[in-house]
Design a protein around this motif. Structure first.
Motif, PDB file in Angstrom:
ATOM      1  N   MET A   1      25.826  44.950  30.303  1.00 61.87           N
ATOM      2  CA  MET A   1      24.894  43.974  30.845  1.00 61.87           C
ATOM      3  C   MET A   1      24.265  44.575  32.084  1.00 61.87           C
ATOM      4  SD  MET A   1      25.551  40.145  32.261  1.00 61.87           S
ATOM      5  CE  MET A   1      26.251  39.632  30.729  1.00 61.87           C
ATOM      6  N   VAL A   2      22.958  44.548  32.136  1.00 61.21           N
ATOM      7  CA  VAL A   2      22.222  45.053  33.280  1.00 61.21           C
ATOM      8  C   VAL A   2      21.902  43.879  34.185  1.00 61.21           C
ATOM      9  CG1 VAL A   2      20.143  46.258  34.033  1.00 61.21           C
ATOM     10  CG2 VAL A   2      21.226  46.895  31.876  1.00 61.21           C
ATOM     11  N   ALA A   3      22.355  43.935  35.424  1.00 58.77           N
ATOM     12  CA  ALA A   3      22.149  42.828  36.359  1.00 58.77           C
ATOM     13  C   ALA A   3      21.244  43.299  37.498  1.00 58.77           C
ATOM     14  CB  ALA A   3      23.488  42.327  36.887  1.00 58.77           C
ATOM     15  N   THR A   4      19.953  43.406  37.196  1.00 58.81           N
ATOM     16  CA  THR A   4      18.982  43.842  38.197  1.00 58.81           C
ATOM     17  C   THR A   4      18.299  42.674  38.875  1.00 58.81           C
ATOM     18  OG1 THR A   4      17.316  44.046  36.466  1.00 58.81           O
ATOM     19  CG2 THR A   4      18.523  46.038  37.061  1.00 58.81           C
ATOM     20  N   GLY A   5      18.890  41.521  38.768  1.00 59.29           N
ATOM     21  CA  GLY A   5      18.348  40.338  39.431  1.00 59.29           C
ATOM     22  C   GLY A   5      17.875  39.307  38.437  1.00 59.29           C
ATOM     23  N   LEU A   6      18.463  38.150  38.509  1.00 60.69           N
ATOM     24  CA  LEU A   6      18.143  37.069  37.590  1.00 60.69           C
ATOM     25  C   LEU A   6      16.730  36.548  37.805  1.00 60.69           C
ATOM     26  CD1 LEU A   6      19.227  35.238  35.382  1.00 60.69           C
ATOM     27  CD2 LEU A   6      20.191  33.783  37.144  1.00 60.69           C
ATOM     28  N   TYR A   7      16.253  36.576  39.033  1.00 62.92           N
ATOM     29  CA  TYR A   7      14.952  35.992  39.355  1.00 62.92           C
ATOM     30  C   TYR A   7      13.920  37.054  39.701  1.00 62.92           C
ATOM     31  CZ  TYR A   7      18.040  32.039  39.613  1.00 62.92           C
ATOM     32  OH  TYR A   7      18.979  31.103  39.304  1.00 62.92           O
TER      33      TYR A   7
ATOM     34  N   GLY B   1      36.824  29.233  40.374  1.00 58.74           N
ATOM     35  CA  GLY B   1      36.602  30.058  39.190  1.00 58.74           C
ATOM     36  C   GLY B   1      37.830  30.860  38.822  1.00 58.74           C
ATOM     37  N   HIS B   2      37.776  31.480  37.655  1.00 61.96           N
ATOM     38  CA  HIS B   2      38.900  32.258  37.144  1.00 61.96           C
ATOM     39  C   HIS B   2      38.608  33.740  37.255  1.00 61.96           C
ATOM     40  CE1 HIS B   2      42.145  33.569  34.599  1.00 61.96           C
ATOM     41  NE2 HIS B   2      41.283  34.236  33.854  1.00 61.96           N
ATOM     42  N   HIS B   3      39.498  34.474  37.864  1.00 61.35           N
ATOM     43  CA  HIS B   3      39.395  35.927  37.902  1.00 61.35           C
ATOM     44  C   HIS B   3      40.354  36.444  36.839  1.00 61.35           C
ATOM     45  CE1 HIS B   3      37.182  36.017  41.699  1.00 61.35           C
ATOM     46  NE2 HIS B   3      37.924  34.981  42.025  1.00 61.35           N
ATOM     47  N   GLY B   4      39.826  36.865  35.719  1.00 64.11           N
ATOM     48  CA  GLY B   4      40.642  37.318  34.614  1.00 64.11           C
ATOM     49  C   GLY B   4      41.438  38.560  34.942  1.00 64.11           C
TER      50      GLY B   4
ATOM     51  N   THR C   1      27.902  40.109  40.187  1.00 62.12           N
ATOM     52  CA  THR C   1      29.251  39.597  40.428  1.00 62.12           C
ATOM     53  C   THR C   1      29.497  38.296  39.685  1.00 62.12           C
ATOM     54  OG1 THR C   1      28.340  39.234  42.659  1.00 62.12           O
ATOM     55  CG2 THR C   1      30.288  40.529  42.521  1.00 62.12           C
ATOM     56  N   ASP C   2      28.502  37.433  39.614  1.00 61.18           N
ATOM     57  CA  ASP C   2      28.647  36.206  38.830  1.00 61.18           C
ATOM     58  C   ASP C   2      28.896  36.528  37.362  1.00 61.18           C
ATOM     59  OD1 ASP C   2      28.234  34.677  41.087  1.00 61.18           O
ATOM     60  OD2 ASP C   2      26.163  34.127  40.590  1.00 61.18           O
ATOM     61  N   ALA C   3      28.125  37.470  36.819  1.00 61.51           N
ATOM     62  CA  ALA C   3      28.290  37.849  35.413  1.00 61.51           C
ATOM     63  C   ALA C   3      29.655  38.486  35.169  1.00 61.51           C
ATOM     64  CB  ALA C   3      27.175  38.798  34.989  1.00 61.51           C
ATOM     65  N   ALA C   4      30.103  39.330  36.085  1.00 55.55           N
ATOM     66  CA  ALA C   4      31.405  39.983  35.930  1.00 55.55           C
ATOM     67  C   ALA C   4      32.545  38.967  35.953  1.00 55.55           C
ATOM     68  CB  ALA C   4      31.609  41.039  37.015  1.00 55.55           C
ATOM     69  N   LEU C   5      32.451  37.980  36.822  1.00 57.70           N
ATOM     70  CA  LEU C   5      33.490  36.945  36.870  1.00 57.70           C
ATOM     71  C   LEU C   5      33.512  36.112  35.594  1.00 57.70           C
ATOM     72  CD1 LEU C   5      33.214  35.785  40.573  1.00 57.70           C
ATOM     73  CD2 LEU C   5      35.147  36.914  39.485  1.00 57.70           C
TER      74      LEU C   5
ATOM     75  N   LYS D   1      34.250  44.477  25.127  1.00 58.49           N
ATOM     76  CA  LYS D   1      34.406  45.369  26.277  1.00 58.49           C
ATOM     77  C   LYS D   1      33.056  45.368  26.990  1.00 58.49           C
ATOM     78  CE  LYS D   1      37.753  48.164  23.881  1.00 58.49           C
ATOM     79  NZ  LYS D   1      37.966  49.400  23.128  1.00 58.49           N
ATOM     80  N   VAL D   2      33.039  44.882  28.217  1.00 62.84           N
ATOM     81  CA  VAL D   2      31.782  44.644  28.929  1.00 62.84           C
ATOM     82  C   VAL D   2      31.711  45.527  30.172  1.00 62.84           C
ATOM     83  CG1 VAL D   2      30.394  42.902  30.142  1.00 62.84           C
ATOM     84  CG2 VAL D   2      31.734  42.251  28.128  1.00 62.84           C
ATOM     85  N   VAL D   3      30.551  46.135  30.379  1.00 59.61           N
ATOM     86  CA  VAL D   3      30.253  46.849  31.616  1.00 59.61           C
ATOM     87  C   VAL D   3      29.069  46.150  32.251  1.00 59.61           C
ATOM     88  CG1 VAL D   3      29.495  49.011  32.674  1.00 59.61           C
ATOM     89  CG2 VAL D   3      31.083  49.062  30.740  1.00 59.61           C
ATOM     90  N   VAL D   4      29.247  45.670  33.463  1.00 59.65           N
ATOM     91  CA  VAL D   4      28.160  45.030  34.209  1.00 59.65           C
ATOM     92  C   VAL D   4      27.649  46.061  35.203  1.00 59.65           C
ATOM     93  CG1 VAL D   4      27.495  43.131  35.734  1.00 59.65           C
ATOM     94  CG2 VAL D   4      29.224  42.756  33.958  1.00 59.65           C
ATOM     95  N   VAL D   5      26.353  46.374  35.128  1.00 60.72           N
ATOM     96  CA  VAL D   5      25.747  47.370  36.003  1.00 60.72           C
ATOM     97  C   VAL D   5      25.017  46.644  37.119  1.00 60.72           C
ATOM     98  CG1 VAL D   5      24.140  49.309  36.158  1.00 60.72           C
ATOM     99  CG2 VAL D   5      25.497  48.964  34.077  1.00 60.72           C
TER     100      VAL D   5
END
Length: 115
Positions: free
Chosen positions: A1-7, A105-108, A53-57, A42-46
């Protein structure tokens, strides 16, 4: 998942060598609708901003494994509010803690952070 900004307006999807051979899905955080999309994967958040951080959590709660990949850690909160008041004085006070509900929230257990 590429997290370059939701907005950020238009999602920026960077290219990388070997992407055409990659068998998994590459998605931008703007297309992330529910944790079920990541369940058992298996997820990698970039990225390392708020969206990342929201997506990773969210991912860590349901994914087989979650990895947060970033170039350099940073503190995404201003040192001073309005350029005057030190952040810790405004946010780390009894008044603020009484006004803001605690994070529940839950930290897995599968969360890994790799700088």
């Amino acid at each position: 998942m590429v997290a370059t900004g939701l907005y950020s307006g238009r999602p920026h999807m960077p290219t990388f060598p070997g992407r055409e051979r990659f068998g998994g899905e590459v998605m931008h955080v703007s297309s992330f609708q529910s944790p079920e999309q990541l369940a058992g994967r298996k997820v990698v958040v970039v990225g390392f901003g708020k969206s990342a951080t929201d997506a990773a959590l969210e991912s860590a709660a349901v994914a087989e494994r979650t990895t947060l990949a970033f170039r350099e850690p940073n503190w995404p909160v201003p040192q001073k509010l309005l350029g005057v008041l030190p952040f810790k004085w405004a946010m780390l006070s009894r008044l603020t803690s009484a006004l803001i509900a605690p994070y529940t929230g839950h930290h897995g257990p599968s969360t890994r952070c790799i700088p």
